[in-house]
Write a protein that holds these residues in place. Structure first.
Motif, mmCIF file in Angstrom:
data_model
loop_
_atom_site.group_PDB
_atom_site.id
_atom_site.type_symbol
_atom_site.label_atom_id
_atom_site.label_comp_id
_atom_site.label_asym_id
_atom_site.label_seq_id
_atom_site.Cartn_x
_atom_site.Cartn_y
_atom_site.Cartn_z
ATOM 1 N N MET A 1 0.860 -1.182 0.000
ATOM 2 C CA MET A 1 0.000 0.000 0.000
ATOM 3 C C MET A 1 0.897 1.233 0.000
ATOM 4 O O MET A 1 1.839 1.326 0.793
ATOM 5 N N ILE A 2 0.607 2.183 -0.878
ATOM 6 C CA ILE A 2 1.391 3.408 -0.970
ATOM 7 C C ILE A 2 0.538 4.587 -0.513
ATOM 8 O O ILE A 2 -0.655 4.667 -0.834
ATOM 9 N N ASN B 1 9.261 -6.039 -6.370
ATOM 10 C CA ASN B 1 7.939 -6.491 -5.959
ATOM 11 C C ASN B 1 6.907 -5.372 -5.984
ATOM 12 O O ASN B 1 5.722 -5.608 -5.797
ATOM 13 N N LEU B 2 7.342 -4.123 -6.237
ATOM 14 C CA LEU B 2 6.387 -3.017 -6.330
ATOM 15 C C LEU B 2 5.572 -3.134 -7.596
ATOM 16 O O LEU B 2 6.124 -3.302 -8.676
ATOM 17 N N SER C 1 3.625 1.090 2.953
ATOM 18 C CA SER C 1 5.009 0.630 2.810
ATOM 19 C C SER C 1 5.900 1.708 2.230
ATOM 20 O O SER C 1 7.130 1.583 2.242
ATOM 21 N N LEU C 2 5.272 2.782 1.733
ATOM 22 C CA LEU C 2 6.037 3.829 1.053
ATOM 23 C C LEU C 2 5.157 5.065 0.922
ATOM 24 O O LEU C 2 3.948 4.949 0.692
ATOM 25 N N PHE C 3 5.756 6.256 1.063
ATOM 26 C CA PHE C 3 5.073 7.509 0.774
ATOM 27 C C PHE C 3 5.601 8.062 -0.545
ATOM 28 O O PHE C 3 6.817 8.194 -0.723
ATOM 29 N N LEU C 4 4.691 8.378 -1.454
ATOM 30 C CA LEU C 4 5.040 9.073 -2.692
ATOM 31 C C LEU C 4 4.475 10.482 -2.585
ATOM 32 O O LEU C 4 3.268 10.693 -2.678
ATOM 33 N N ASP D 1 10.758 8.430 8.903
ATOM 34 C CA ASP D 1 10.838 7.506 10.034
ATOM 35 C C ASP D 1 9.690 6.498 10.034
ATOM 36 O O ASP D 1 9.742 5.496 10.754
ATOM 37 N N TYR D 2 8.655 6.760 9.238
ATOM 38 C CA TYR D 2 7.521 5.849 9.155
ATOM 39 C C TYR D 2 7.642 4.889 7.976
ATOM 40 O O TYR D 2 7.278 3.715 8.077
ATOM 41 N N ALA D 3 8.119 5.388 6.848
ATOM 42 C CA ALA D 3 8.241 4.579 5.628
ATOM 43 C C ALA D 3 9.145 5.328 4.661
ATOM 44 O O ALA D 3 9.340 6.542 4.797
ATOM 45 N N PRO D 4 9.729 4.630 3.684
ATOM 46 C CA PRO D 4 10.530 5.340 2.679
ATOM 47 C C PRO D 4 9.730 6.486 2.063
ATOM 48 O O PRO D 4 8.568 6.321 1.709
ATOM 49 N N HIS D 5 10.375 7.644 1.952
ATOM 50 C CA HIS D 5 9.694 8.868 1.540
ATOM 51 C C HIS D 5 10.258 9.332 0.201
ATOM 52 O O HIS D 5 11.401 9.797 0.122
ATOM 53 N N TYR D 6 9.466 9.207 -0.851
ATOM 54 C CA TYR D 6 9.862 9.608 -2.202
ATOM 55 C C TYR D 6 9.177 10.932 -2.536
ATOM 56 O O TYR D 6 7.948 11.030 -2.467
#
Length: 352
Positions: A2-3, A351-352, A82-85, A96-101
């Protein structure tokens, strides 16, 4: 997976390059079968997938501060993604919560503490807050919408220059207006009708050259609209100002025009520049902008120089229009979607 897609401007409508980035990015995720939250500060104006927001109605003012406060919307789903876009461009502390793009397009002019006293008062806290968030920039993963933006981001946050992913352009749509013959001595300017778009420069250029102009854009600031209409009358400029014009009508105008004039110095890219090229117009752009990377041969540093460049653009040969049309093609939406997914996959795996 989930993004969390941070798209602050989902509550706005009309002609918007940022809106094109939102739409193309969400399409890319959906086509790849990736689920996501649509995160904004206030309630989206249109229906979107899995909306997450704070305020139950759109707020038109304090846009830049809303881009910071969307952090509190994002926190609602911090344990579900799992990731912020982040497509809103501003740094907010999420790494600090999830990889931040972060896909960003911010020019140095856009964040300077300068201008009128009221503008300086408005921007000073923003400038200070962003300065304190440099630590987040070193944790986040950046992509910029032009080399111009990449350099500004590097300087602002003291990080290496990020990769460049040029924004999506609906080349196919605007190519419908491409034709060589039966064009008029006419230029087009497209941009939201708000003060920082510098639309008054298009009126000045028309008055200085005697070339008819058309200004098209979504209406964001009624007071500014009245000001540019008043300026048009004072200068006796031959300019039509058409707020909220449907895209199909804009296409018809582009099919008649010979040139495009981009009035804002310091624009991080300028999607309408490439849209106009797809339609066969010759764009005149500021040298200090991301658009200079696309069409350097018709650039200007002053309005006096822009006068000469606009005259050149209007009198350009047919082969120049064909070249502009061909040069626009690589900026299509499919290219952008592929590059955005590739950038995310490099960081979090195939896997994304």
């Amino acid at each position: 997976m989930m993004i969390g897609v941070i798209a602050h401007g989902l509550s706005s409508t009309g002609f918007s390059g940022e809106g094109e980035v939102y739409r193309a990015s969400l399409e890319a995720l959906e086509e790849a079968g990736i689920d996501y939250f649509s995160i904004s500060f206030s309630k989206p104006r249109n229906k979107v997938k899995n909306p997450v927001y704070l305020f139950p109605f759109p707020i038109r003012r304090f846009d830049r501060y809303q881009r910071l406060l969307v952090y509190y919307s994002a926190k609602k789903v911090r344990n579900k993604v799992s990731l912020f876009l982040n497509l809103s461009g501003f740094i907010i502390p999420l790494s600090d919560y999830a990889p931040h793009y972060i896909y960003a397009g911010r020019s140095p002019r856009g964040l300077n503490v300068s201008g009128s006293i009221l503008k300086r008062i408005y921007q000073f806290p923003l400038h200070r807050i962003l300065s304190t968030l440099k630590f987040e920039a070193k944790k986040a993963f950046f992509a910029a919408n032009s080399r111009y933006s990449a350099k500004a981001i590097s300087q602002m946050y003291e990080i290496p220059e990020p990769r460049v992913i040029y924004p999506p352009v609906d080349v196919e749509f605007y190519s419908r207006a491409f034709q060589i013959h039966e064009r008029e001595d006419l230029f087009v300017t497209v941009g939201r009708i708000e003060r920082n778009k510098s639309l008054e420069n298009a009126i000045t250029i028309s008055a200085m050259t005697g070339i008819k102009g058309v200004i098209v854009g979504s209406l964001s600031d009624r007071r500014y609209l009245k000001e540019i209409i008043s300026k048009k009358k004072r200068m006796n400029a031959n300019v039509d100002i058409l707020p909220n014009l449907p895209r199909e009508e804009l296409l018809k105008i582009m099919g008649r025009a010979k040139a495009y004039f981009h009035p804002r110095i310091g624009e991080h890219f300028g999607i309408p520049v490439v849209e106009s090229m797809a339609a066969g117009l010759v764009p005149v752009v500021p040298r200090e902008s991301g658009a200079y990377e696309v069409v350097p041969e018709f650039s200007y540093s002053s309005l006096e120089e822009a006068v000469e460049q606009l005259k050149r653009a209007v009198s350009a040969e047919d082969k120049v229009r064909r070249d502009m049309h061909e040069r626009a093609k690589p900026f299509n939406r499919s290219r952008f979607k592929a590059e955005i997914l590739s950038w995310l996959r490099e960081g979090v795996g195939a896997n994304l």
